[in-house]
Write a protein that holds these residues in place. Structure first.
Motif, short mmCIF file in Angstrom:
data_model
loop_
_atom_site.label_atom_id
_atom_site.label_comp_id
_atom_site.label_asym_id
_atom_site.label_seq_id
_atom_site.Cartn_x
_atom_site.Cartn_y
_atom_site.Cartn_z
N GLU A 227 27.56 -12.26 19.58
CA GLU A 227 27.69 -13.04 18.36
C GLU A 227 27.92 -12.14 17.15
O GLU A 227 28.76 -12.44 16.29
N VAL A 228 27.19 -11.04 17.09
CA VAL A 228 27.36 -10.10 15.97
C VAL A 228 28.76 -9.50 16.01
O VAL A 228 29.44 -9.41 14.97
N ASP A 229 29.23 -9.11 17.18
CA ASP A 229 30.58 -8.55 17.32
C ASP A 229 31.64 -9.56 16.86
O ASP A 229 32.59 -9.21 16.15
N ILE B 78 31.53 -9.95 13.02
CA ILE B 78 32.15 -8.80 12.36
C ILE B 78 33.67 -8.90 12.46
O ILE B 78 34.38 -8.67 11.47
N ALA B 79 34.17 -9.27 13.62
CA ALA B 79 35.62 -9.40 13.81
C ALA B 79 36.19 -10.48 12.89
O ALA B 79 37.26 -10.28 12.27
N ALA C 26 26.71 -15.12 -0.27
CA ALA C 26 26.46 -13.68 -0.19
C ALA C 26 27.77 -12.91 -0.32
O ALA C 26 28.85 -13.47 -0.16
N GLU C 27 27.66 -11.63 -0.61
CA GLU C 27 28.83 -10.77 -0.70
C GLU C 27 29.29 -10.37 0.70
O GLU C 27 28.47 -10.02 1.55
N LYS C 28 30.59 -10.40 0.89
CA LYS C 28 31.16 -10.07 2.20
C LYS C 28 30.77 -8.66 2.62
O LYS C 28 30.38 -8.43 3.77
N LEU D 251 25.44 -6.72 9.32
CA LEU D 251 25.84 -6.98 10.70
C LEU D 251 26.05 -5.68 11.48
O LEU D 251 25.66 -5.58 12.65
N VAL D 252 26.65 -4.69 10.84
CA VAL D 252 26.86 -3.40 11.50
C VAL D 252 25.52 -2.75 11.81
O VAL D 252 25.32 -2.19 12.89
N GLU D 253 24.57 -2.86 10.87
CA GLU D 253 23.23 -2.32 11.08
C GLU D 253 22.54 -3.07 12.23
O GLU D 253 21.89 -2.45 13.08
N ARG D 254 22.69 -4.39 12.25
CA ARG D 254 22.09 -5.20 13.32
C ARG D 254 22.67 -4.82 14.69
O ARG D 254 21.95 -4.70 15.68
N LYS D 255 23.98 -4.60 14.72
CA LYS D 255 24.65 -4.22 15.97
C LYS D 255 24.12 -2.87 16.44
O LYS D 255 23.83 -2.68 17.63
N SER D 256 23.94 -1.94 15.53
CA SER D 256 23.40 -0.62 15.87
C SER D 256 21.99 -0.75 16.44
O SER D 256 21.65 -0.11 17.44
N LEU D 257 21.18 -1.57 15.81
CA LEU D 257 19.81 -1.80 16.29
C LEU D 257 19.82 -2.41 17.69
O LEU D 257 19.06 -1.99 18.57
#
Length: 87
Positions: free
Chosen positions: A5-7, A10-11, A33-35, A42-48
């Motif tokens: 879902e995160v991927d 982001i896409a 929110a700001e894009k 989202l990138v941080e969440r994906k890394s986690l």
């Protein structure tokens, strides 16, 4: 599942213009929110999620190894008691 879902999110964000209005779900509310900030989160969440996945894979491998060792020791102990090798 969450990583997928995160991927996908982001896409989709990458396909949108920088000035597009983006909303973030917070519980049952949608908040503007700001894009760039959403993308960063989202990138941080994906890394986690990647890190958690790696840690869980290592733990699983360690547990499998411990189970295999315990199984081998148990078979050795049982074969010495019964006098016959177990297969």
């Amino acid at each position: 599942m969450e990583k997928t879902e995160v991927d996908q999110t982001i896409a989709e964000l990458q396909k949108t213009a920088d000035d597009v209005v983006v909303y973030k779900a917070i519980g049952s509310l949608l908040v503007k929110a700001e894009k760039a900030k959403i993308n960063e989160e989202l990138v941080e969440r994906k890394s986690l999620l990647d890190t958690r996945s790696t840690v869980m894979a290592r733990q699983e491998e360690r547990i499998r190894s411990q189970v295999k060792e315990a199984q081998t020791k148990l078979q050795e102990d049982l074969s010495s008691v019964s006098g016959q090798p177990l297969s």
